[in-house]
Design a protein around this motif. Structure first.
Motif, PDB file in Angstrom:
ATOM      1  N   THR A 109     138.907 -30.729   8.115  1.00 50.22           N
ATOM      2  CA  THR A 109     139.726 -29.402   7.212  1.00 50.22           C
ATOM      3  C   THR A 109     140.565 -28.664   7.723  1.00 50.22           C
ATOM      4  OG1 THR A 109     136.395 -29.089   7.862  1.00 50.22           O
ATOM      5  CG2 THR A 109     137.808 -27.265   7.945  1.00 50.22           C
ATOM      6  N   VAL A 167     135.617 -25.683   2.180  1.00 47.39           N
ATOM      7  CA  VAL A 167     136.984 -25.399   1.899  1.00 47.39           C
ATOM      8  C   VAL A 167     137.423 -24.907   0.406  1.00 47.39           C
ATOM      9  CG1 VAL A 167     139.662 -25.157   2.581  1.00 47.39           C
ATOM     10  CG2 VAL A 167     137.796 -25.398   3.925  1.00 47.39           C
ATOM     11  N   ALA A 220     132.682 -36.087   5.631  1.00 47.62           N
ATOM     12  CA  ALA A 220     133.105 -35.085   5.291  1.00 47.62           C
ATOM     13  C   ALA A 220     132.632 -35.360   3.533  1.00 47.62           C
ATOM     14  CB  ALA A 220     134.950 -34.239   5.291  1.00 47.62           C
TER      15      ALA A 220
END
Length: 309
Positions: free
Chosen positions: A287, A159, A143
């Protein structure tokens, strides 16, 4: 054996050097070279351009590396999935981040590690936005935390976390230090120390200066956050920094942080992962943490301002 051969090929593509690739894989250079030769024989296609030294991959090798990265990532995701079902999530989470996102990363890793105590986290900071996307695409990180002000390719999903805004960091003796706000035009007339032009954070500043019809001419440029603060400390320079850095470094003694206006702009920051299916267990878990963590409540204020009720 196939997985090992693919790992060696990916390492060679990344390191661009046989000895470094072998070291990264904890094998001897002859063992790595022989394994890749056997893979070439099995596939009946040359993968590496060889001369007196490594000269790169063949076009076929470049395509095979992309497939190999996906195969290895799917293998790791499967192992993580099975492990999570058996004992809970474990393994290593790799996060890439732009320099200004240090505060946001720590606000995510704290609840993530509390929820998944068997996971260790590696944070690769000081990356540029394009490096984060490349490393995500190559499965080198799980990520990233980066800027969202430009549209992402369809291969990624994000996000939103918070809005980055900017402050003039200057010496207390400067006249602007006593103000409640400073304009970009006023800041442009100061002797400035800014990030280098290659860095995304500087490019954002240049866009905001341009919006005000200005072009900054810093006397000092650096790729180091610490160097920016050190130069401002001398009293000879001022700088423009994201307010989030103040949550990490504070406002050092003898300095003031003055919000920037005209234009009064913010830049969205967020968590980015690949959009491929199935999503890796690590990326999915982080997430979920991001969606349930109010990063903005902490970061969208200046240090010293009261927290929202």
């Amino acid at each position: 054996m196939l997985f090992r051969q693919l790992e060696y090929l990916v390492a060679l593509s990344r390191e661009r050097h046989f000895a470094r690739a072998a070291q990264a894989c904890y094998v001897s250079q002859p063992a790595l070279s022989e394994a890749i030769r056997k893979l070439e024989e099995e596939l009946d296609v040359p993968l590496v351009r060889r001369g007196r030294k490594y000269e790169g991959l063949t076009p076929e090798g470049e395509r095979i590396v992309v497939r190999a990265q996906r195969i290895l990532a799917d293998r790791d995701a499967l192992k993580d999935e099975v492990g999570a079902l058996r004992t809970g999530l474990s393994g290593r989470l790799r996060i890439g981040a732009v320099p200004t996102a240090s505060g946001a990363v720590s606000l995510l890793t704290a609840p993530f590690c509390a929820a998944h105590p068997l996971v260790t986290v590696e944070v690769i900071a000081d990356l540029q936005s394009e490096d984060i996307l490349r490393q995500l695409q190559n499965f080198e990180v799980d990520a990233g935390v980066t800027y969202l002000h430009k549209a992402l390719p369809d291969t990624f999903q994000s996000v939103p976390l918070y809005q980055e805004r900017y402050v003039l960091l200057t010496n207390v003796a400067d006249g602007l230090a006593q103000r409640t706000a400073a304009t970009w035009a006023e800041a442009s007339r100061l002797p400035l120390c800014l990030l280098t032009g290659a860095m995304q954070g500087r490019q954002v500043l240049d866009e905001l200066f341009a919006e005000a019809g200005l072009q900054p001419s810093p006397q000092v440029e650096t790729d180091s956050v610490a160097a920016l603060f050190a130069h401002v400390r001398t009293g000879q320079w001022a700088s423009i920094v994201p307010h989030t850095w103040l949550h990490v470094f504070g406002v050092p003694h003898g300095m003031r942080a003055v919000p920037m206006v005209e234009p009064d702009r913010t830049v969205p920051m967020g968590l980015v992962v690949t959009a491929r299916e199935p999503v890796s267990v690590m990326a999915r878990a982080l997430t979920e943490t991001a969606r349930h963590t109010d990063v903005a409540a902490v970061l969208e204020r200046l240090p010293g301002d009261p927290l929202p009720q």
